[in-house]
Design a protein around this motif. Structure first.
Motif, PDB file in Angstrom:
ATOM      1  N   THR A  24     -17.831 -46.644  13.555  1.00 40.63           N
ATOM      2  CA  THR A  24     -19.232 -46.903  13.233  1.00 40.63           C
ATOM      3  C   THR A  24     -20.008 -47.270  14.497  1.00 40.63           C
ATOM      4  OG1 THR A  24     -18.611 -47.608  11.016  1.00 40.63           O
ATOM      5  CG2 THR A  24     -20.790 -48.290  11.785  1.00 40.63           C
ATOM      6  N   THR A  42     -17.379 -50.572   7.215  1.00 39.24           N
ATOM      7  CA  THR A  42     -17.892 -49.482   6.394  1.00 39.24           C
ATOM      8  C   THR A  42     -17.176 -49.502   5.059  1.00 39.24           C
ATOM      9  OG1 THR A  42     -18.070 -48.256   8.445  1.00 39.24           O
ATOM     10  CG2 THR A  42     -18.318 -46.985   6.409  1.00 39.24           C
ATOM     11  N   ASP A  65     -18.928 -40.904   8.522  1.00 38.23           N
ATOM     12  CA  ASP A  65     -18.209 -42.017   9.142  1.00 38.23           C
ATOM     13  C   ASP A  65     -17.401 -42.667   8.023  1.00 38.23           C
ATOM     14  OD1 ASP A  65     -17.401 -44.319  10.437  1.00 38.23           O
ATOM     15  OD2 ASP A  65     -19.369 -45.289  10.274  1.00 38.23           O
ATOM     16  N   THR A  66     -16.084 -42.520   8.081  1.00 39.37           N
ATOM     17  CA  THR A  66     -15.265 -42.994   6.965  1.00 39.37           C
ATOM     18  C   THR A  66     -14.748 -44.407   7.211  1.00 39.37           C
ATOM     19  OG1 THR A  66     -13.188 -42.134   7.862  1.00 39.37           O
ATOM     20  CG2 THR A  66     -14.493 -40.630   6.499  1.00 39.37           C
TER      21      THR A  66
HETATM   22 MG    MG Z   1     -16.843 -48.389  10.158  1.00 36.37          MG
END
Ligand code: MG
Ligand code: GDP
Length: 175
Positions: A24, A42, A65-66
């Motif tokens: 991230t 996240t 973005d996982t």
């Molecule tokens: Mg993240």
């Protein structure tokens, strides 16, 4: 003529890797030019869009973005199956994150799209004194697996633009 063509990519690219490796942070550094010491984790996955000018063309690309947490692992195929590129991130201060990155690469090789462009990224190079994974370990592994390799720092900005431009360049070449 004189008008810039916007190229819409047919698919997105995805960031994978252990929790806390800086996925991230890399996206936020690139998209917003900011860095947070305490980046919130996240949940599931987050979606970003960025437009990049490369030579004559303007490339729009979409980033998933996982979340690296195990409990979201079963969601990952949804994001990487249709992806044009996958960026697997580890933290150079954590051997465990490097081992986890290798498992991601294996999974992508088994289940990802065969034309997937894969990047291996060793993040947090600003923490040289805490380094556990040598640059040559990352380089070697990437080479063996046909991946593009870079070491980055979302904190110092080292190689962040280079990473995103490299992705855009490869995606543009492929289209
Ligand atoms: Mg993240
Ligand atoms: P993610 O779980 O992979 O998305 O990782 P985050 O982006 O949430 O980052 C996890 C933690 O590492 C946060 O506290 C960030 O501030 C920190 N971090 C991310 N990138 C870097 C970096 O390049 N250098 C340093 N020193 N810390 C970083």
């Amino acid at each position: 003529q004189g008008q810039e063509a916007i190229t819409y990519r047919p698919s997105w690219w995805v960031l994978l890797g252990d929790m806390g490796t800086g996925k991230t942070s890399l996206v936020l550094r690139f998209v917003k030019g900011q860095f947070l010491e305490f980046q919130e984790s996240t949940i599931g996955a987050a979606f970003f869009t960025q437009v990049l000018s490369l030579n004559e063309a303007t490339i729009k690309f979409d980033i998933w973005d996982t979340a690296g947490q195990e409990r979201y692992h079963s969601l990952a195929p949804m994001y990487y199956r249709g992806a044009a590129a996958a960026v697997v991130v580890y933290d150079i201060t954590s051997m465990e994150s490097f081992e986890r990155a290798k498992r991601w690469v294996n999974e992508l090789q088994r289940q990802g799209n065969p034309n997937l462009i894969m990047f291996l990224v060793g993040n947090k190079v600003d923490l040289q004194d805490k380094r556990k994974v040598g640059i040559e370990d990352g380089e070697q592994y990437a080479k063996e697996n046909g991946m593009v390799f870079l070491e980055t720092s979302a904190k110092s900005t080292h190689n962040v633009n280079e990473l995103f431009y490299e992705i855009a360049k490869r995606l543009a070449k492929k289209a």
